[in-house]
Design an enzyme around this catalytic site. Structure first.
Site, PDB file in Angstrom:
ATOM      1  N   GLU A 205       0.800  -1.233   0.000  1.00  0.00           N
ATOM      2  CA  GLU A 205       0.000   0.000   0.000  1.00  0.00           C
ATOM      3  C   GLU A 205       0.836   1.288   0.000  1.00  0.00           C
ATOM      4  O   GLU A 205       0.322   2.344   0.365  1.00  0.00           O
ATOM      5  CB  GLU A 205      -0.945   0.003   1.210  1.00  0.00           C
TER       6      GLU A 205
ATOM      7  N   HIS B  85      -0.731   5.975   7.211  1.00  0.00           N
ATOM      8  CA  HIS B  85      -1.887   5.125   6.904  1.00  0.00           C
ATOM      9  C   HIS B  85      -2.029   4.133   8.048  1.00  0.00           C
ATOM     10  O   HIS B  85      -1.051   3.514   8.451  1.00  0.00           O
ATOM     11  CB  HIS B  85      -1.707   4.376   5.591  1.00  0.00           C
TER      12      HIS B  85
ATOM     13  N   HIS C 101      -4.985   1.500  10.566  1.00  0.00           N
ATOM     14  CA  HIS C 101      -6.271   0.820  10.742  1.00  0.00           C
ATOM     15  C   HIS C 101      -6.757   1.121  12.165  1.00  0.00           C
ATOM     16  O   HIS C 101      -7.288   0.255  12.848  1.00  0.00           O
ATOM     17  CB  HIS C 101      -6.121  -0.692  10.515  1.00  0.00           C
TER      18      HIS C 101
ATOM     19  N   HIS D 178     -11.685  -0.175   6.292  1.00  0.00           N
ATOM     20  CA  HIS D 178     -10.245  -0.375   6.181  1.00  0.00           C
ATOM     21  C   HIS D 178      -9.453   0.456   7.189  1.00  0.00           C
ATOM     22  O   HIS D 178      -8.730  -0.099   8.003  1.00  0.00           O
ATOM     23  CB  HIS D 178      -9.840  -0.046   4.736  1.00  0.00           C
TER      24      HIS D 178
HETATM   25 MN    MN Z   1      -4.188  -0.766   5.046  1.00  0.00          MN
END
Ligand code: MN
Length: 239
Positions: A77, A96, A98, A166
């Protein structure tokens, strides 16, 4: 070079802090734009954030090509990072994650909005990007620049954006502010769910959000950074 080494060290610290503050677990990542080459960014090889060492940091071009990876495997990612740097010259760090308390706001119609003064840095309201709108049924991973660019478009000029089912992205003008915003994004989401369970929520006003953002600087960020470094077992270097 000393400058770059110091930044890489700060990036390692940033990864450890996110892990210790419960923003990332075995997954999630943080990058910085290269200080001398703005069309490059620095990001770890694919590894859990709490395990990351300076030798794990790889240099990428904005399209996600590794310049110096050797046999180190990159995150699938990584395109999240390159696409946001490409769209946002003002952004020098991207997270990024979660972040668990954020997820319910990505799968319901409830907007995540700041309600605690410390959390104003997440921005006025976090938009939700749904990968399914354009890409249909996928494994939800942002595995191409096309997906990354679509996410960056949904983020627009904001500090934070959610990803349906996500996680979240946080984009900030520097690394420490990006971590600061990420920690308080998780906290705001948790507090918002608690407040909503009790009754009607009084959020920060748009003017209050702007006032706090305008005041946030080294005074606040250094104070938090020192505390988080201590908790993560990393040396504190004031900025
Ligand atoms: Mn992810």
């Amino acid at each position: 070079m000393a400058n770059l080494d110091a930044l890489i060290d700060d990036l390692v610290t940033a990864n450890r802090i996110l892990a210790h503050e419960g923003v990332v677990d075995s997954f999630g990542h943080v990058s910085v734009r290269h200080p001398d080459k703005p069309d490059h960014y620095l990001l770890s090889r694919a590894r859990a954030p709490d395990c990351i060492e300076p030798d794990d940091i790889i240099t990428f071009t904005l399209d996600g090509t590794a310049v110096d990876a050797g046999d180190r495997k990159p995150y699938i990612e990584r395109h999240i990072h390159g696409a946001i740097y490409e769209a946002r010259p003002d952004v020098h760090s991207v997270v990024h994650n979660h972040s668990p308390s954020v997820i319910p706001f990505s799968v319901t119609d409830v907007k995540l909005r700041p309600l605690l003064h410390m959390c104003a840095n997440i921005g006025h309201e976090a938009p939700v990007w749904d990968s399914r709108d354009k890409f249909g049924d996928t494994d939800l991973l942002v595995s191409s620049m096309e997906m990354g660019r679509d996410l960056a478009k949904a983020l627009g000029n904001r500090r934070t954006g959610l990803m349906r089912g996500h996680g979240a992205v946080v984009a900030a003008p520097d690394l420490r502010l990006c971590i600061y915003s990420s920690v308080y994004l998780e906290m705001n989401a948790k507090l918002q769910m608690q407040a909503m369970a009790m009754g009607k929520v009084k959020y920060l006003s748009p003017g209050e959000v702007d006032a706090v953002i305008g005041r946030t600087g080294p005074y606040s960020v250094n104070r938090a950074w020192e505390n988080w470094c201590r908790r993560a077992g990393r040396p504190f270097i004031p900025q």
